[in-house]
Design a protein around this motif. Structure first.
Motif, PDB file in Angstrom:
ATOM      1  N   LEU A   1       8.814 -17.901  -8.927  1.00  0.00           N
ATOM      2  CA  LEU A   1       7.377 -18.541  -9.762  1.00  0.00           C
ATOM      3  C   LEU A   1       7.214 -18.893 -10.860  1.00  0.00           C
ATOM      4  N   THR A   2       6.929 -19.300 -11.489  1.00  0.00           N
ATOM      5  CA  THR A   2       6.405 -19.429 -12.839  1.00  0.00           C
ATOM      6  C   THR A   2       5.363 -19.499 -13.044  1.00  0.00           C
ATOM      7  N   GLY A   3       4.653 -18.812 -13.719  1.00  0.00           N
ATOM      8  CA  GLY A   3       3.169 -18.485 -13.951  1.00  0.00           C
ATOM      9  C   GLY A   3       2.639 -17.884 -13.025  1.00  0.00           C
ATOM     10  N   ALA A   4       2.386 -17.049 -12.059  1.00  0.00           N
ATOM     11  CA  ALA A   4       2.288 -15.782 -11.237  1.00  0.00           C
ATOM     12  C   ALA A   4       1.838 -14.964 -12.231  1.00  0.00           C
ATOM     13  N   VAL A   5       0.787 -14.726 -11.306  1.00  0.00           N
ATOM     14  CA  VAL A   5      -0.431 -13.821 -12.153  1.00  0.00           C
ATOM     15  C   VAL A   5       0.315 -12.514 -11.625  1.00  0.00           C
ATOM     16  N   GLU A   6       0.711 -11.090 -11.606  1.00  0.00           N
ATOM     17  CA  GLU A   6       0.490 -10.276 -11.801  1.00  0.00           C
ATOM     18  C   GLU A   6      -0.715  -9.135 -11.518  1.00  0.00           C
ATOM     19  N   LYS A   7      -0.828  -8.600 -10.412  1.00  0.00           N
ATOM     20  CA  LYS A   7      -1.890  -7.357 -10.341  1.00  0.00           C
ATOM     21  C   LYS A   7      -1.248  -6.457  -9.193  1.00  0.00           C
ATOM     22  N   THR A   8      -1.735  -4.716  -9.232  1.00  0.00           N
ATOM     23  CA  THR A   8      -1.747  -4.093  -8.555  1.00  0.00           C
ATOM     24  C   THR A   8      -2.495  -3.402  -7.238  1.00  0.00           C
ATOM     25  N   ASP A   9      -2.480  -2.678  -6.098  1.00  0.00           N
ATOM     26  CA  ASP A   9      -3.371  -1.679  -5.728  1.00  0.00           C
ATOM     27  C   ASP A   9      -3.236  -1.072  -5.569  1.00  0.00           C
ATOM     28  N   ALA A  10      -3.765  -0.046  -4.408  1.00  0.00           N
ATOM     29  CA  ALA A  10      -2.924   1.192  -3.966  1.00  0.00           C
ATOM     30  C   ALA A  10      -2.412   1.467  -3.360  1.00  0.00           C
TER      31      ALA A  10
ATOM     32  N   ILE B   1       0.819 -14.096  -2.786  1.00  0.00           N
ATOM     33  CA  ILE B   1      -0.181 -15.391  -2.876  1.00  0.00           C
ATOM     34  C   ILE B   1      -0.107 -17.162  -3.299  1.00  0.00           C
ATOM     35  N   LEU B   2      -0.329 -17.546  -2.205  1.00  0.00           N
ATOM     36  CA  LEU B   2      -0.145 -18.799  -2.652  1.00  0.00           C
ATOM     37  C   LEU B   2      -1.101 -19.681  -3.336  1.00  0.00           C
ATOM     38  N   GLY B   3      -1.294 -20.073  -4.810  1.00  0.00           N
ATOM     39  CA  GLY B   3      -2.513 -20.565  -4.995  1.00  0.00           C
ATOM     40  C   GLY B   3      -2.904 -22.243  -4.871  1.00  0.00           C
ATOM     41  N   ALA B   4      -3.550 -22.289  -5.665  1.00  0.00           N
ATOM     42  CA  ALA B   4      -3.823 -24.698  -6.207  1.00  0.00           C
ATOM     43  C   ALA B   4      -2.977 -24.691  -6.170  1.00  0.00           C
TER      44      ALA B   4
ATOM     45  N   LYS C   1      -9.406 -19.049  -3.935  1.00  0.00           N
ATOM     46  CA  LYS C   1      -9.922 -18.510  -4.867  1.00  0.00           C
ATOM     47  C   LYS C   1      -8.697 -17.986  -5.679  1.00  0.00           C
ATOM     48  N   VAL C   2      -7.275 -18.833  -5.187  1.00  0.00           N
ATOM     49  CA  VAL C   2      -6.627 -18.446  -6.726  1.00  0.00           C
ATOM     50  C   VAL C   2      -6.453 -19.817  -7.357  1.00  0.00           C
ATOM     51  N   PRO C   3      -6.334 -19.601  -8.619  1.00  0.00           N
ATOM     52  CA  PRO C   3      -6.517 -21.299  -8.831  1.00  0.00           C
ATOM     53  C   PRO C   3      -5.471 -21.751  -9.454  1.00  0.00           C
ATOM     54  N   GLY C   4      -4.486 -20.466 -10.185  1.00  0.00           N
ATOM     55  CA  GLY C   4      -2.748 -20.942 -10.430  1.00  0.00           C
ATOM     56  C   GLY C   4      -1.827 -20.637  -9.823  1.00  0.00           C
ATOM     57  N   ALA C   5      -0.041 -21.167 -10.554  1.00  0.00           N
ATOM     58  CA  ALA C   5       0.798 -21.142  -8.696  1.00  0.00           C
ATOM     59  C   ALA C   5       0.515 -19.799  -7.437  1.00  0.00           C
ATOM     60  N   GLY C   6       0.087 -19.048  -7.859  1.00  0.00           N
ATOM     61  CA  GLY C   6      -0.121 -17.550  -7.228  1.00  0.00           C
ATOM     62  C   GLY C   6      -0.031 -16.268  -7.793  1.00  0.00           C
ATOM     63  N   VAL C   7      -0.075 -15.502  -6.849  1.00  0.00           N
ATOM     64  CA  VAL C   7      -0.183 -13.875  -7.515  1.00  0.00           C
ATOM     65  C   VAL C   7       0.549 -12.942  -6.246  1.00  0.00           C
ATOM     66  N   LEU C   8       1.771 -12.196  -7.214  1.00  0.00           N
ATOM     67  CA  LEU C   8       2.505 -10.632  -7.109  1.00  0.00           C
ATOM     68  C   LEU C   8       1.366  -9.653  -6.756  1.00  0.00           C
TER      69      LEU C   8
ATOM     70  N   PRO D   1       1.655   0.179  -8.037  1.00  0.00           N
ATOM     71  CA  PRO D   1       2.435  -0.056  -9.394  1.00  0.00           C
ATOM     72  C   PRO D   1       3.404   0.156  -9.810  1.00  0.00           C
ATOM     73  N   THR D   2       3.847   0.491  -8.640  1.00  0.00           N
ATOM     74  CA  THR D   2       5.865   0.794  -9.062  1.00  0.00           C
ATOM     75  C   THR D   2       6.234  -0.780  -9.236  1.00  0.00           C
ATOM     76  N   ALA D   3       6.068  -1.571  -8.647  1.00  0.00           N
ATOM     77  CA  ALA D   3       6.783  -2.613  -8.424  1.00  0.00           C
ATOM     78  C   ALA D   3       6.932  -3.948  -9.688  1.00  0.00           C
ATOM     79  N   LYS D   4       5.761  -3.672 -10.987  1.00  0.00           N
ATOM     80  CA  LYS D   4       5.810  -3.786 -12.310  1.00  0.00           C
ATOM     81  C   LYS D   4       7.305  -4.006 -12.544  1.00  0.00           C
ATOM     82  N   SER D   5       7.671  -2.650 -12.780  1.00  0.00           N
ATOM     83  CA  SER D   5       9.181  -2.960 -13.153  1.00  0.00           C
ATOM     84  C   SER D   5       9.709  -3.397 -12.672  1.00  0.00           C
ATOM     85  N   GLY D   6       9.783  -4.155 -11.164  1.00  0.00           N
ATOM     86  CA  GLY D   6      11.610  -4.128 -10.659  1.00  0.00           C
ATOM     87  C   GLY D   6      10.718  -5.839  -9.712  1.00  0.00           C
ATOM     88  N   SER D   7      10.271  -5.310  -8.800  1.00  0.00           N
ATOM     89  CA  SER D   7       9.992  -5.842  -7.883  1.00  0.00           C
ATOM     90  C   SER D   7       9.062  -7.179  -7.987  1.00  0.00           C
ATOM     91  N   PHE D   8       8.250  -7.372  -8.889  1.00  0.00           N
ATOM     92  CA  PHE D   8       7.587  -8.308 -10.130  1.00  0.00           C
ATOM     93  C   PHE D   8       8.430  -8.973 -10.461  1.00  0.00           C
TER      94      PHE D   8
END
Length: 200
Positions: A150-159, A168-171, A125-132, A136-143
């Motif tokens: 990995l160019t084109g990876a989408v950033e998402k946060t959870d709890a 998560i590697l995509g298609a 269910k990941v059509p792009g290159a991948g998902v990070l 939330p704290t990862a957005k300003s560092g690890s992401f």
């Protein structure tokens, strides 16, 4: 007294200033004014062709131009790859993809956690290159650091409360950016932008 100036008792002679003297005074004033205008015009022409008083112009320019502001403070230091724990998951139909990707990230200094197939939420269910995926704290560092790989990876946060990040590697995943490209991308993000020069 006779003749022209004879006093008859009913009129007095009128003594007038010679008109020649008045004409000389007016002529002198006119000549001075003409010389003044000619001199002023000559100075204006000299200023036009020589650029005028450059030092005075520079001083005026400096006074009118606002003082340049110092450049922005450097961006917050990003974590080193070794400080980032990455779980690598495969959301594609290609077998062994997560294992190969994890091995490559390990070569680049990242700490590798779990490696395997993606959960049902992301599997195929990941059509792009991948998902990070991370806290939330990862957005300003690890992401930022991992995303440079990995160019084109989408950033998402959870709890989650932990600092680890899921990749998560995509298609459309083909390969990571080259180490040189990834290093340049991180360097560009950590280098503060120069302050714009005054427009005046």
């Amino acid at each position: 007294m006779g003749g022209k100036y004879r006093i008859t008792g009913d009129a007095y002679p009128r003594m007038r200033r010679p008109r020649k003297h008045r004409r000389l005074v007016l002529a002198g004033i006119g000549a001075v004014a003409a010389l003044g205008l000619a001199g002023w015009g000559t100075l204006q022409l000299i200023d036009v062709f020589t650029g005028g008083d450059k030092s005075a112009a520079a001083a005026d320019h400096k006074r009118d131009c606002p003082t340049a502001k110092p450049s922005a403070a450097p961006a917050k230091a990003l974590p080193k790859p070794a400080a980032i724990k990455v779980n690598v998951y495969n959301a594609t139909t290609r077998s062994g993809l997560a294992k190969d990707a994890a091995a490559e990230l390990k070569k680049r200094g990242f700490t590798i956690g779990e490696v395997g197939n993606a959960s049902k939420e992301y599997d195929k269910k990941v059509p792009g290159a991948g998902v990070l995926l991370g806290a939330p704290t990862a957005k300003s560092g690890s992401f930022t650091v991992l995303g440079a790989q990995l160019t084109g990876a989408v950033e998402k946060t959870d709890a989650r409360k932990t600092a680890e990040v899921d990749l998560i590697l995509g298609a459309k995943f083909k390969a990571f950016s080259t180490p040189r490209e990834a290093t340049a991308a991180v360097a560009a993000l950590t280098k503060p932008a120069p302050a714009p020069s005054p427009s005046c």
